[in-house]
Motif scaffolding. Structure first.
Motif, PDB file in Angstrom:
ATOM      1  N   HIS A   1      34.061   9.535  53.548  1.00 32.74           N
ATOM      2  CA  HIS A   1      35.353   9.384  54.201  1.00 32.74           C
ATOM      3  C   HIS A   1      36.192   8.290  53.551  1.00 32.74           C
ATOM      4  O   HIS A   1      37.414   8.420  53.442  1.00 32.74           O
ATOM      5  CB  HIS A   1      35.154   9.107  55.683  1.00 32.74           C
ATOM      6  CG  HIS A   1      34.704  10.321  56.438  1.00 32.74           C
ATOM      7  ND1 HIS A   1      34.336  10.273  57.763  1.00 32.74           N
ATOM      8  CD2 HIS A   1      34.549  11.617  56.064  1.00 32.74           C
ATOM      9  CE1 HIS A   1      33.988  11.491  58.165  1.00 32.74           C
ATOM     10  NE2 HIS A   1      34.098  12.306  57.140  1.00 32.74           N
TER      11      HIS A   1
ATOM     12  N   TRP B   1      30.512  11.402  46.359  1.00 30.98           N
ATOM     13  CA  TRP B   1      31.796  10.697  46.446  1.00 30.98           C
ATOM     14  C   TRP B   1      32.493  10.658  45.092  1.00 30.98           C
ATOM     15  O   TRP B   1      33.735  10.646  45.023  1.00 30.98           O
ATOM     16  CB  TRP B   1      31.588   9.270  46.983  1.00 30.98           C
ATOM     17  CG  TRP B   1      30.648   8.445  46.157  1.00 30.98           C
ATOM     18  CD1 TRP B   1      29.321   8.241  46.375  1.00 30.98           C
ATOM     19  CD2 TRP B   1      30.964   7.726  44.954  1.00 30.98           C
ATOM     20  NE1 TRP B   1      28.783   7.445  45.392  1.00 30.98           N
ATOM     21  CE2 TRP B   1      29.760   7.120  44.510  1.00 30.98           C
ATOM     22  CE3 TRP B   1      32.127   7.537  44.221  1.00 30.98           C
ATOM     23  CZ2 TRP B   1      29.711   6.331  43.360  1.00 30.98           C
ATOM     24  CZ3 TRP B   1      32.082   6.754  43.064  1.00 30.98           C
ATOM     25  CH2 TRP B   1      30.880   6.163  42.644  1.00 30.98           C
TER      26      TRP B   1
ATOM     27  N   ALA C   1      44.654   8.427  49.005  1.00 31.50           N
ATOM     28  CA  ALA C   1      43.771   9.560  49.296  1.00 31.50           C
ATOM     29  C   ALA C   1      43.477  10.377  48.047  1.00 31.50           C
ATOM     30  O   ALA C   1      44.307  10.518  47.151  1.00 31.50           O
ATOM     31  CB  ALA C   1      44.394  10.448  50.366  1.00 31.50           C
TER      32      ALA C   1
ATOM     33  N   ALA D   1      37.543   9.874  50.354  1.00 37.31           N
ATOM     34  CA  ALA D   1      38.491  10.934  50.686  1.00 37.31           C
ATOM     35  C   ALA D   1      39.845  10.360  51.080  1.00 37.31           C
ATOM     36  O   ALA D   1      40.901  10.873  50.676  1.00 37.31           O
ATOM     37  CB  ALA D   1      37.941  11.802  51.819  1.00 37.31           C
ATOM     38  N   GLU D   2      39.838   9.274  51.844  1.00 34.31           N
ATOM     39  CA  GLU D   2      41.081   8.740  52.388  1.00 34.31           C
ATOM     40  C   GLU D   2      41.714   7.632  51.544  1.00 34.31           C
ATOM     41  O   GLU D   2      42.933   7.447  51.588  1.00 34.31           O
ATOM     42  CB  GLU D   2      40.842   8.202  53.800  1.00 34.31           C
ATOM     43  CG  GLU D   2      40.501   9.295  54.815  1.00 34.31           C
ATOM     44  CD  GLU D   2      40.606   8.808  56.241  1.00 34.31           C
ATOM     45  OE1 GLU D   2      41.133   9.548  57.068  1.00 34.31           O
ATOM     46  OE2 GLU D   2      40.152   7.676  56.518  1.00 34.31           O
TER      47      GLU D   2
ATOM     48  N   GLY E   1      37.901  14.529  54.341  1.00 33.73           N
ATOM     49  CA  GLY E   1      37.938  13.385  55.231  1.00 33.73           C
ATOM     50  C   GLY E   1      37.940  13.803  56.689  1.00 33.73           C
ATOM     51  O   GLY E   1      37.766  14.984  57.021  1.00 33.73           O
TER      52      GLY E   1
END
Length: 529
Positions: free
Chosen positions: A374, A190, A227, A377-378, A233
């Motif tokens: 996720h 991440w 993001a 990513a977002e 994502g």
């Protein structure tokens, strides 16, 4: 002294200096107006089936440029630059799209699938891509990225095995150590999305006909405010069907067993797609994964392949020989998609993953890692974002600071091995971005988009791509390189012809034989508990 420090101290300078890396960089070929090129793979670039450095990925319009293996960052980047220069000699007024998320796309069925000739091998590659198009849609497959291949020199493994006081064969130890690295990579990747993610926006054409939660930023441009990497994502290179695969990386055996069923058992929704329509194949098979490469992951264990081998079999025979990092977005600010500080940070990051403690994964942790990916990513740049660690919530900056602190002795050791301060400088840049989200690549991309006339994603990427082309075309390219790549193109065409001439069985026989090959019979795999 903790385990990381102990293991780092036993590695001599020559081992650290001998770390090997290679790059695989994907780019769409686009027209000067920013639309996807519909031209065939340029003949002057040779055969996409057999060229060692220039091939295609999913689409006929999607180039994949591959370096050799290098023990120096600068040499690796120099080769990737040279390959880009050669490509630009053969694509006329087309551009290489500089970002990961695609350009303006036509209707899904108008995106051309890669073609590899009339051999059984070439036809299988195209049929595999047909399967991807039916399963996930062609738009998703046009997403591009940079893959970073990383390995330790052979001399590292006896030293580390002795330091760990572990018995067993050197090959089994090496494979176990790479899985140790992979588990940690998945825990901490991440951070790479936060620092280097460069896909906070998409062209509206990418999500045509799809449900999404994106916001409109400008005409034709959609985004999420915090993001970092929409590519990584839920809207990116993901698969709902594969979400049921809780693949374990605790050992080669657990990894192989996790994938074996997905490769060998029929999956009802894909069985319903059908294998073929008359003489036209719709997919290679009806299992959840047609072949091993269909499994989407941020990192892969890789063997050295021999002709005709299945990847899992090759892993079982020879173990893991390097890892392939697959979560890196193309850097739109670099003419070749990646820059030296990024590569040096990856070296530090991966060496930490190898040397630090790496407990076994579990289904619960695998699910948490996916949620963390996720989230970042977002909304990785959102103030107050928290991630999951060992069942607790921890802020992204706090966890990031912990990791960067642990990276410091590794960066210092690599600088000592190579001379200079480049690795510590790369770490310092990461510290700045962690402290200030506006310094991340995704934020810089959004800021520069604001300077384009219509503030759109396509206008930004088109301008950057055109500028990169001018930069690369202005660089000197010596005559020897031109001759060398011309010879490689000619030889690749001849090699494809030899493969085509050597076929002795119908394609259906070839397909069945390939898919029926033993996946779990490798010698090393069978020897592991």
């Amino acid at each position: 002294m903790d385990r990381l420090q102990q293991r780092l101290r036993v590695l001599p300078r020559e081992v650290l200096k001998g770390i090997r890396r290679g790059l695989e960089k994907e780019s769409l070929r686009v027209r000067p107006d920013g639309k996807l090129a519909d031209t065939a793979h340029p003949a002057g670039l040779g055969s996409a089936l057999t060229h060692p450095h220039i091939t295609t990925d999913f689409s006929e319009s999607q180039l994949e440029l591959i370096t050799g293996i290098h023990d120096g960052v600068d040499a690796c980047l120099a080769q990737l630059t040279e390959i880009h220069q050669i490509v630009y000699q053969h694509i006329g007024d087309e551009l290489l799209w500089c970002t990961s998320m695609p350009c303006g796309l036509p209707a899904d069925d108008a995106i051309p699938i890669g073609q590899y000739g009339r051999s059984n091998l070439g036809r299988a590659k195209t049929v595999y891509r047909q399967g991807l198009s039916h399963r996930y849609g062609r738009r998703m497959q046009t997403i591009s990225g940079v893959h970073y291949n990383f390995s330790m020199p052979e001399s590292a493994w006896p030293i580390l095995q002795q330091a760990d006081a572990q018995g067993g064969s050197p090959g089994a130890y090496q494979t176990g150590a790479y899985f140790h690295l992979i588990r940690n990579f998945r825990r901490y990747s991440w951070l790479l999305l936060y620092l280097f993610g460069a896909s906070p926006t998409v062209c509206r054409s990418f999500v045509a006909g799809r449900t999404h939660g994106l916001q409109e930023r400008s005409t034709g441009t959609l985004f999420l405010p915090g993001a970092t990497s929409l590519r990584m994502g839920p809207l990116g290179y993901q698969s709902d069907a594969q979400s049921s695969l809780a693949v374990s990386f605790n050992s080669l055996k657990s990894y192989a067993n996790s994938l074996n069923g997905a490769l060998t058992r029929s999956y009802a929704p894909y069985e319903a797609l059908g294998l073929r329509n008359g003489d036209d194949y719709r997919q290679l098979g009806t299992s959840l994964l047609q072949i091993e490469n269909e499994f989407y992951g941020t990192i892969r264990p890789k063997p050295r392949f021999r002709s005709g081998e299945r990847p899992l079999w090759a892993l079982g025979e020879r173990g893991v020989e390097y890892v392939e990092v697959r979560c890196m977005d193309n850097d739109p600010f670099s003419p070749i998609g990646i820059a030296a500080p990024t590569m040096r940070f990856l070296d530090v990051f991966l060496l930490h993953c190898l040397l630090a403690n790496s407990p076994p994964d579990s289904p619960a942790e695998i699910a948490a890692m996916s949620r963390n990916q996720h989230r970042v990513a977002e909304k990785g740049r959102d103030p107050g974002l928290h991630l999951e660690r060992a069942g607790q919530e921890l802020s992204l900056p706090a966890w990031g600071r912990e990791l960067l602190h642990k990276f410091e002795p590794i960066a210092a050791a690599l600088d000592d091995a190579h001379g200079g301060s480049d690795y510590r400088h790369a770490l310092s840049e990461a510290e700045t971005a962690l402290a200030n989200p506006e310094a991340t690549r995704s934020a810089r991309m959004l800021e520069q988009m604001e300077r384009t006339p219509d503030k759109s994603y396509v206008a930004f990427a088109l301008a950057q791509s055109a500028e990169h082309k001018r930069t690369l075309m202005a660089l000197p390219l010596n005559a020897e390189a031109k001759v060398r790549y011309a010879h490689a193109a000619e030889e690749s065409i001849a090699a494809q012809a030899r493969i085509e001439a050597a076929d002795r069985v119908p394609f259906e026989t070839y397909r069945q034989e390939y898919l029926s090959r033993d996946l779990l019979g490798g010698a090393l795999l069978q020897s592991m508990n």
